[in-house]
Design a protein around this motif. Sequence first.
Motif, PDB file in Angstrom:
ATOM      1  N   ILE A  38      55.753   8.298  28.880  1.00  0.00           N
ATOM      2  CA  ILE A  38      55.042   9.468  29.409  1.00  0.00           C
ATOM      3  C   ILE A  38      55.997  10.355  30.202  1.00  0.00           C
ATOM      4  O   ILE A  38      55.995  11.576  30.050  1.00  0.00           O
ATOM      5  CB  ILE A  38      53.838   9.043  30.277  1.00  0.00           C
ATOM      6  CG1 ILE A  38      52.766   8.415  29.383  1.00  0.00           C
ATOM      7  CG2 ILE A  38      53.266  10.238  31.038  1.00  0.00           C
ATOM      8  CD1 ILE A  38      51.629   7.757  30.134  1.00  0.00           C
ATOM      9  N   LYS A  44      52.625  15.657  24.129  1.00  0.00           N
ATOM     10  CA  LYS A  44      51.477  14.994  24.752  1.00  0.00           C
ATOM     11  C   LYS A  44      51.538  13.499  24.449  1.00  0.00           C
ATOM     12  O   LYS A  44      52.088  13.087  23.429  1.00  0.00           O
ATOM     13  CB  LYS A  44      50.170  15.566  24.183  1.00  0.00           C
ATOM     14  CG  LYS A  44      49.992  17.045  24.409  1.00  0.00           C
ATOM     15  CD  LYS A  44      48.735  17.564  23.727  1.00  0.00           C
ATOM     16  CE  LYS A  44      48.841  17.623  22.227  1.00  0.00           C
ATOM     17  NZ  LYS A  44      49.505  18.765  21.660  1.00  0.00           N
ATOM     18  N   ALA A  72      46.895  21.416  30.961  1.00  0.00           N
ATOM     19  CA  ALA A  72      46.020  20.380  30.419  1.00  0.00           C
ATOM     20  C   ALA A  72      44.640  20.958  30.088  1.00  0.00           C
ATOM     21  O   ALA A  72      44.043  20.614  29.062  1.00  0.00           O
ATOM     22  CB  ALA A  72      45.895  19.217  31.402  1.00  0.00           C
ATOM     23  N   THR A 149      50.382  16.358  34.060  1.00  0.00           N
ATOM     24  CA  THR A 149      51.346  15.654  34.889  1.00  0.00           C
ATOM     25  C   THR A 149      52.573  16.533  35.018  1.00  0.00           C
ATOM     26  O   THR A 149      52.752  17.494  34.268  1.00  0.00           O
ATOM     27  CB  THR A 149      51.683  14.258  34.338  1.00  0.00           C
ATOM     28  OG1 THR A 149      52.386  13.529  35.336  1.00  0.00           O
ATOM     29  CG2 THR A 149      52.506  14.312  33.084  1.00  0.00           C
ATOM     30  N   MET A 160      54.882   9.479  36.664  1.00  0.00           N
ATOM     31  CA  MET A 160      53.948  10.576  36.480  1.00  0.00           C
ATOM     32  C   MET A 160      53.210  10.745  37.794  1.00  0.00           C
ATOM     33  O   MET A 160      53.425   9.983  38.725  1.00  0.00           O
ATOM     34  CB  MET A 160      53.010  10.287  35.325  1.00  0.00           C
ATOM     35  CG  MET A 160      52.069   9.131  35.574  1.00  0.00           C
ATOM     36  SD  MET A 160      51.301   8.526  34.089  1.00  0.00           S
ATOM     37  CE  MET A 160      52.340   7.128  33.758  1.00  0.00           C
ATOM     38  N   THR A 164      47.186  10.581  37.959  1.00  0.00           N
ATOM     39  CA  THR A 164      47.159  10.337  36.512  1.00  0.00           C
ATOM     40  C   THR A 164      47.407   8.866  36.224  1.00  0.00           C
ATOM     41  O   THR A 164      46.684   8.234  35.447  1.00  0.00           O
ATOM     42  CB  THR A 164      48.208  11.210  35.797  1.00  0.00           C
ATOM     43  OG1 THR A 164      47.932  12.589  36.083  1.00  0.00           O
ATOM     44  CG2 THR A 164      48.195  10.987  34.303  1.00  0.00           C
ATOM     45  N   GLU A 165      48.411   8.313  36.858  1.00  0.00           N
ATOM     46  CA  GLU A 165      48.751   6.911  36.644  1.00  0.00           C
ATOM     47  C   GLU A 165      47.595   5.993  37.050  1.00  0.00           C
ATOM     48  O   GLU A 165      47.271   5.033  36.349  1.00  0.00           O
ATOM     49  CB  GLU A 165      50.004   6.564  37.439  1.00  0.00           C
ATOM     50  CG  GLU A 165      50.582   5.224  37.102  1.00  0.00           C
ATOM     51  CD  GLU A 165      51.951   5.003  37.724  1.00  0.00           C
ATOM     52  OE1 GLU A 165      52.365   3.837  37.745  1.00  0.00           O
ATOM     53  OE2 GLU A 165      52.591   5.964  38.183  1.00  0.00           O
ATOM     54  N   VAL A 177      47.714  12.672  28.295  1.00  0.00           N
ATOM     55  CA  VAL A 177      48.552  13.235  29.345  1.00  0.00           C
ATOM     56  C   VAL A 177      49.308  14.418  28.758  1.00  0.00           C
ATOM     57  O   VAL A 177      50.028  14.276  27.767  1.00  0.00           O
ATOM     58  CB  VAL A 177      49.531  12.181  29.903  1.00  0.00           C
ATOM     59  CG1 VAL A 177      50.390  12.781  31.003  1.00  0.00           C
ATOM     60  CG2 VAL A 177      48.783  10.960  30.401  1.00  0.00           C
ATOM     61  N   LYS A 179      51.880  17.642  29.633  1.00  0.00           N
ATOM     62  CA  LYS A 179      52.801  18.124  30.657  1.00  0.00           C
ATOM     63  C   LYS A 179      53.430  19.434  30.245  1.00  0.00           C
ATOM     64  O   LYS A 179      53.441  19.786  29.071  1.00  0.00           O
ATOM     65  CB  LYS A 179      53.838  17.081  31.025  1.00  0.00           C
ATOM     66  CG  LYS A 179      54.714  16.596  29.927  1.00  0.00           C
ATOM     67  CD  LYS A 179      55.540  15.450  30.471  1.00  0.00           C
ATOM     68  CE  LYS A 179      56.653  15.108  29.519  1.00  0.00           C
ATOM     69  NZ  LYS A 179      57.499  14.074  30.025  1.00  0.00           N
TER      70      LYS A 179
END
Length: 181
Positions: A38, A44, A72, A149, A160, A164-165, A177, A179
């Motif tokens: 990630i 993604k 996102a 993230t 991240m 989120t984690e 996820v 970014k």
Amino acid sequence: TGPEPYKYIIDEAIKNSVDLIVLGKKGVMLGAVGKKVIGNAPCKVLVVPVGATLNFDKILIATDGSVYSNIAASEAIGTAKRFNSELIAVSVAKRDSEVAYAEEAVKAVKESGEREGVKVQTVVAKGEPFEQIADVANKNAVGLIVMGTYGKTGIEKFFMGSVTERVIGTVARPVMVVKKK
């Protein structure tokens, strides 16, 4: 095979210009390889826990109004439009003083979604962000959670955002996820 499996995954993703990497998650927390994928992915990443079913009937977008969550949100709106999904925009305020900001964050997602013809329900919750996001996802039986993230560099790429984690570690639902590129 090799000492750093995540590098092979990233190399293949780059070499093949992939749009999405899909990772499985069998334990409670995402493993070190998953976190590094990630953190370094050029695209993604979708994390699917064992036993979870990915569906697009209801999609939850967690937003804090940042540039990362806006990216996102754009992805979530596009996905909801493609699959004719209901979109649930949630923002969490840790304190009373943050409620107005959370309301603005979900309002922006709602306006963007409705411009695209997507039905958007908004939720402003108060408390610990990862817990509230998980609670809203579970209560609404969403088939996908979309979160942003940070697009970090160097050693920071291995981490991240903690929210989120923690959502990935808490929910038994697929999490995409997204970014900043």
